[in-house]
Motif scaffolding. Structure first.
Motif, mmCIF file in Angstrom:
data_model
loop_
_atom_site.group_PDB
_atom_site.id
_atom_site.type_symbol
_atom_site.label_atom_id
_atom_site.label_comp_id
_atom_site.label_asym_id
_atom_site.label_seq_id
_atom_site.Cartn_x
_atom_site.Cartn_y
_atom_site.Cartn_z
ATOM 1 N N ASN A 14 -11.149 44.390 -51.049
ATOM 2 C CA ASN A 14 -9.883 44.768 -50.215
ATOM 3 C C ASN A 14 -8.542 44.412 -50.929
ATOM 4 N N VAL A 15 -7.501 45.178 -50.486
ATOM 5 C CA VAL A 15 -6.312 44.959 -51.181
ATOM 6 C C VAL A 15 -5.674 44.621 -49.732
ATOM 7 N N GLU A 16 -5.131 43.219 -49.939
ATOM 8 C CA GLU A 16 -4.288 42.532 -48.961
ATOM 9 C C GLU A 16 -2.856 42.554 -49.211
ATOM 10 N N TYR A 17 -2.129 42.425 -48.012
ATOM 11 C CA TYR A 17 -0.724 42.288 -48.072
ATOM 12 C C TYR A 17 -0.525 41.016 -47.197
ATOM 13 N N ILE A 53 -0.740 45.952 -33.756
ATOM 14 C CA ILE A 53 0.015 45.328 -34.968
ATOM 15 C C ILE A 53 0.015 46.075 -36.212
ATOM 16 N N CYS A 54 -1.448 46.580 -36.318
ATOM 17 C CA CYS A 54 -1.672 47.304 -37.737
ATOM 18 C C CYS A 54 -0.784 48.723 -37.797
ATOM 19 N N ASN A 55 -0.548 49.241 -36.244
ATOM 20 C CA ASN A 55 0.593 50.421 -36.533
ATOM 21 C C ASN A 55 1.785 50.039 -36.682
ATOM 22 N N SER A 56 2.176 48.810 -36.304
ATOM 23 C CA SER A 56 3.556 48.438 -36.601
ATOM 24 C C SER A 56 3.688 47.878 -38.128
ATOM 25 N N HIS A 57 2.766 47.794 -38.678
ATOM 26 C CA HIS A 57 2.927 47.415 -40.193
ATOM 27 C C HIS A 57 2.652 48.715 -41.165
ATOM 28 N N SER A 58 3.791 49.199 -41.710
ATOM 29 C CA SER A 58 3.684 50.532 -42.568
ATOM 30 C C SER A 58 2.462 50.257 -43.664
ATOM 31 N N GLN A 59 2.237 48.910 -44.354
ATOM 32 C CA GLN A 59 1.124 48.879 -45.216
ATOM 33 C C GLN A 59 -0.265 48.586 -44.843
ATOM 34 N N CYS A 60 -0.450 48.675 -43.553
ATOM 35 C CA CYS A 60 -1.626 48.520 -42.855
ATOM 36 C C CYS A 60 -2.289 49.717 -42.436
ATOM 37 N N ASN A 61 -3.508 49.761 -43.282
ATOM 38 C CA ASN A 61 -4.533 50.822 -43.066
ATOM 39 C C ASN A 61 -5.677 50.683 -42.384
ATOM 40 N N SER A 62 -6.123 49.466 -42.382
ATOM 41 C CA SER A 62 -7.470 48.797 -41.627
ATOM 42 C C SER A 62 -7.220 47.411 -41.238
ATOM 43 N N PHE A 63 -8.073 46.938 -40.223
ATOM 44 C CA PHE A 63 -8.307 45.610 -40.076
ATOM 45 C C PHE A 63 -9.739 45.253 -39.720
ATOM 46 N N THR A 64 -10.055 43.936 -39.669
ATOM 47 C CA THR A 64 -11.511 43.485 -39.224
ATOM 48 C C THR A 64 -11.388 42.366 -38.423
ATOM 49 N N GLY A 80 -9.149 30.418 -28.464
ATOM 50 C CA GLY A 80 -10.139 31.172 -28.100
ATOM 51 C C GLY A 80 -9.603 32.681 -28.384
ATOM 52 N N ARG A 81 -8.547 32.768 -29.063
ATOM 53 C CA ARG A 81 -8.131 34.154 -29.642
ATOM 54 C C ARG A 81 -8.945 34.701 -30.868
ATOM 55 N N LEU A 82 -8.882 35.857 -31.193
ATOM 56 C CA LEU A 82 -9.793 36.354 -32.218
ATOM 57 C C LEU A 82 -8.764 36.303 -33.333
ATOM 58 N N LEU A 83 -9.304 36.161 -34.778
ATOM 59 C CA LEU A 83 -8.812 36.259 -35.745
ATOM 60 C C LEU A 83 -8.942 37.829 -36.480
ATOM 61 N N ALA A 84 -8.074 38.269 -36.699
ATOM 62 C CA ALA A 84 -7.940 39.687 -37.364
ATOM 63 C C ALA A 84 -7.447 39.852 -38.690
ATOM 64 N N SER A 85 -8.086 40.427 -39.653
ATOM 65 C CA SER A 85 -7.892 40.366 -41.077
ATOM 66 C C SER A 85 -7.146 41.833 -41.367
ATOM 67 N N PHE A 86 -6.019 41.891 -41.828
ATOM 68 C CA PHE A 86 -5.406 43.287 -42.006
ATOM 69 C C PHE A 86 -5.159 43.541 -43.335
ATOM 70 N N ARG A 87 -5.205 44.715 -43.808
ATOM 71 C CA ARG A 87 -5.235 45.119 -45.192
ATOM 72 C C ARG A 87 -4.874 46.563 -45.427
ATOM 73 N N SER A 88 -4.313 46.928 -46.652
ATOM 74 C CA SER A 88 -3.710 48.227 -47.020
ATOM 75 C C SER A 88 -4.906 48.988 -47.441
ATOM 76 N N SER A 89 -5.854 48.613 -47.992
ATOM 77 C CA SER A 89 -6.974 49.321 -48.284
ATOM 78 C C SER A 89 -8.239 48.525 -48.612
#
Length: 90
Positions: free
Chosen positions: A9-12, A36-47, A56-65
């Motif tokens: 992963n390439v994180e930001y 959220i991913c669409n609003s971050h220009s460096q985001c290309n995927s999330f898990t 009870g909220r889900l945790l999402a990990s955003f990355r650039s690649s």
């Protein structure tokens, strides 16, 4: 892609992240994470890993690649669609 995780992963960083090394945010759903991913220009995927906050909220990990997908029965990977560059014909 259900049942898959990512490797290489390439994180930001983002704020307010649950991780100092990357961008991990709490979300209600995959739809909110996609917004959220669409609003971050460096985001290309999330898990989504199935991990939740104490509320009870889900945790999402955003990355650039990432370099490749790996089997992970607990995770779901979402990749942003990109438009193919247009080719001009003369």
């Amino acid at each position: 892609m259900r049942g898959m995780g990512t490797s290489g992963n390439v994180e930001y960083r983002c704020w307010p992240s649950y991780s100092q090394l990357g961008c991990v945010l709490s979300v209600h759903s995959a739809r909110e994470a996609a917004y959220i991913c669409n609003s971050h220009s460096q985001c290309n995927s999330f898990t989504l890993t199935g991990q939740k906050t104490w509320t009870g909220r889900l945790l999402a990990s955003f990355r650039s690649s990432f370099s490749h997908l790996v089997p992970d029965g607990m995770s779901e990977v979402y990749v942003k669609k990109t438009k193919a560059p247009e080719t001009s014909t003369l």
